[in-house]
Design an enzyme around this catalytic site. Structure first.
Site, PDB file in Angstrom:
ATOM      1  N   LEU A 136       0.874  -1.164   0.000  1.00 38.22           N
ATOM      2  CA  LEU A 136       0.000   0.000   0.000  1.00 38.22           C
ATOM      3  C   LEU A 136       0.912   1.215   0.000  1.00 38.22           C
ATOM      4  O   LEU A 136       1.902   1.249   0.743  1.00 38.22           O
ATOM      5  CB  LEU A 136      -0.903   0.022   1.243  1.00 38.22           C
ATOM      6  CG  LEU A 136      -2.073  -0.968   1.281  1.00 38.22           C
ATOM      7  CD1 LEU A 136      -2.744  -0.942   2.652  1.00 38.22           C
ATOM      8  CD2 LEU A 136      -3.098  -0.658   0.185  1.00 38.22           C
ATOM      9  N   ASP A 137       0.604   2.224  -0.821  1.00 37.35           N
ATOM     10  CA  ASP A 137       1.487   3.386  -0.867  1.00 37.35           C
ATOM     11  C   ASP A 137       1.361   4.208   0.413  1.00 37.35           C
ATOM     12  O   ASP A 137       0.486   3.968   1.253  1.00 37.35           O
ATOM     13  CB  ASP A 137       1.244   4.224  -2.127  1.00 37.35           C
ATOM     14  CG  ASP A 137      -0.162   4.822  -2.187  1.00 37.35           C
ATOM     15  OD1 ASP A 137      -0.655   5.281  -1.147  1.00 37.35           O
ATOM     16  OD2 ASP A 137      -0.751   4.832  -3.286  1.00 37.35           O
ATOM     17  N   LYS A 138       2.225   5.174   0.549  1.00 39.16           N
ATOM     18  CA  LYS A 138       2.324   5.943   1.796  1.00 39.16           C
ATOM     19  C   LYS A 138       1.004   6.589   2.184  1.00 39.16           C
ATOM     20  O   LYS A 138       0.637   6.621   3.369  1.00 39.16           O
ATOM     21  CB  LYS A 138       3.409   7.017   1.648  1.00 39.16           C
ATOM     22  CG  LYS A 138       3.608   7.872   2.893  1.00 39.16           C
ATOM     23  CD  LYS A 138       4.659   8.947   2.668  1.00 39.16           C
ATOM     24  CE  LYS A 138       4.790   9.844   3.898  1.00 39.16           C
ATOM     25  NZ  LYS A 138       5.768  10.938   3.695  1.00 39.16           N
TER      26      LYS A 138
END
Length: 277
Positions: A136-138
Site C-alpha cells: 500500500l502506498d504511503k
C-alpha cells in the site's frame, strides 16, 4: 645428382582456447538441485535475500563448518549443513499476520529517505522476520498482510492465483453512471491498461463521494492513476478486504495473527490455488 629437400615442418597444432572461470554453477553429475546460499536463508523464512547477503558478507554464515562470504555459494538440500551465528538453520514457525496500516507509513523494511515504515507497528513485538505481502502506498490505509513464508506470499500476489482486493475510496466528485463504467472499461496510462473489476457508489454528499473499487491485480498507484485519468482526485483510500478476508474491526495501526478460518477465506477466494501452509 639430385638434392634432398629438408623434411616439411610439422603442421602447427591449433591452440586450445584458454579456460575462463565460469560465472555459472557447474552441474552436478547426480542432477541434485542447488540454490544460492542467500536464497536458501530467505526461503527458510529467516530474513529477506538482501539481508541474507549482508549476514553472509559479515561472516555470520557457515557451510559445513566453513565461513562462506559468497551469497551465491551453491547449496544442495540435505548435503550441506548451514549455520547462522553458530545455530543450525532450523526454519521458524510460519507466521501470517494482518495489519491495519495507518496513513503516512511506507511499505518497506528500510526507507532511504528515513521515513517511518510499516514495521514501526511491530516494535517490541518479538516477531521473527516478516515481509509485506503486496503493498500500500504511503498515503493509503487499510488491510496489509505479512508473512515469513515467501512461497505463500508469492502465490497470493500472483495475478493468476491471488484473490481480488477491495477498496473504499473517497473522491472529490459525484460520479455518474458513465464514469463508473469507464473505471471498469479501463484507461491507458504510461503504457499500462488500468481498470477495475467493479466500481460502485457507496454514498455521496454535496461535493464528495465514497466508492467501492475491486481490483483483480494492483499496479503502482493503480486506483489513483485510474481516477486521475477521469479528472477525479482521491481524498482517502482504504483497503478493506483481500478476497473474502475483511479487515473487520481491527484498529488503526493494530495487527493480529491470521486464524485458520482467515486462511481458509483467502484460499477460497483464490479458488484453491493458494495451498495451505
Amino acid at each position: 645428382m639430385s638434392t634432398r629437400r629438408p623434411p616439411a615442418a610439422p603442421a602447427a597444432r591449433p591452440r586450445r582456447p584458454e579456460r575462463r572461470a565460469s560465472s555459472t554453477r557447474p552441474a552436478r553429475s547426480d542432477g541434485a538441485p542447488r540454490h544460492g546460499l542467500a536464497r536458501v536463508l530467505s526461503k527458510a523464512g529467516l530474513c529477506s535475500r538482501t539481508e541474507a547477503a549482508r549476514w553472509i558478507a559479515a561472516g555470520r554464515v557457515t557451510v559445513d563448518g566453513r565461513v562462506i562470504n559468497n551469497p551465491e555459494f551453491p547449496i544442495v538440500d540435505g548435503r550441506h549443513h548451514v549455520r547462522v551465528d553458530g545455530q543450525p538453520l532450523d526454519a521458524p514457525r510460519r507466521i501470517h499476520l494482518m495489519l491495519n496500516k495507518p496513513r503516512g507509513l511506507v511499505t518497506t523494511a528500510q526507507d532511504e529517505q528515513g521515513r517511518d515504515t510499516v514495521y514501526r507497528c511491530f516494535d517490541d513485538a518479538g516477531l521473527p522476520w516478516i515481509a509485506p505481502v503486496g503493498r500500500l502506498d504511503k498515503a493509503s490505509e487499510g488491510l496489509l498482510l505479512f508473512s515469513n513464508d515467501p512461497q505463500w506470499a508469492a502465490r497470493l500476489t500472483d495475478p493468476a492465483t491471488g484473490p481480488d482486493k477491495t477498496y473504499h475510496v473517497q473522491i472529490d466528485a459525484i460520479p455518474d453512471a458513465a464514469q463508473l463504467q469507464a473505471l471498469c472499461t479501463g484507461v491507458e496510462d504510461e503504457g499500462e491498461l488500468l481498470r477495475a473489476r467493479r466500481a460502485t457508489l457507496l454514498r455521496s454528499g454535496d461535493k464528495t463521494a465514497w466508492l467501492e473499487v475491486v481490483l483483480e491485480e494492483g499496479r503502482n498507484r493503480h486506483i489513483r492513476r485510474l481516477l486521475a485519468a477521469l479528472d477525479i482526485n482521491v481524498l482517502r483510500l482504504v483497503r478493506v478486504a483481500i478476497g473474502h478476508l475483511p479487515m473487520g474491526a481491527l484498529g488503526k495501526g493494530a495487527w493480529r495473527e491470521l486464524s485458520q478460518h482467515d486462511l481458509d477465506l483467502l484460499y477460497a477466494a483464490a479458488d484453491g490455488a493458494v495451498a495451505p501452509p
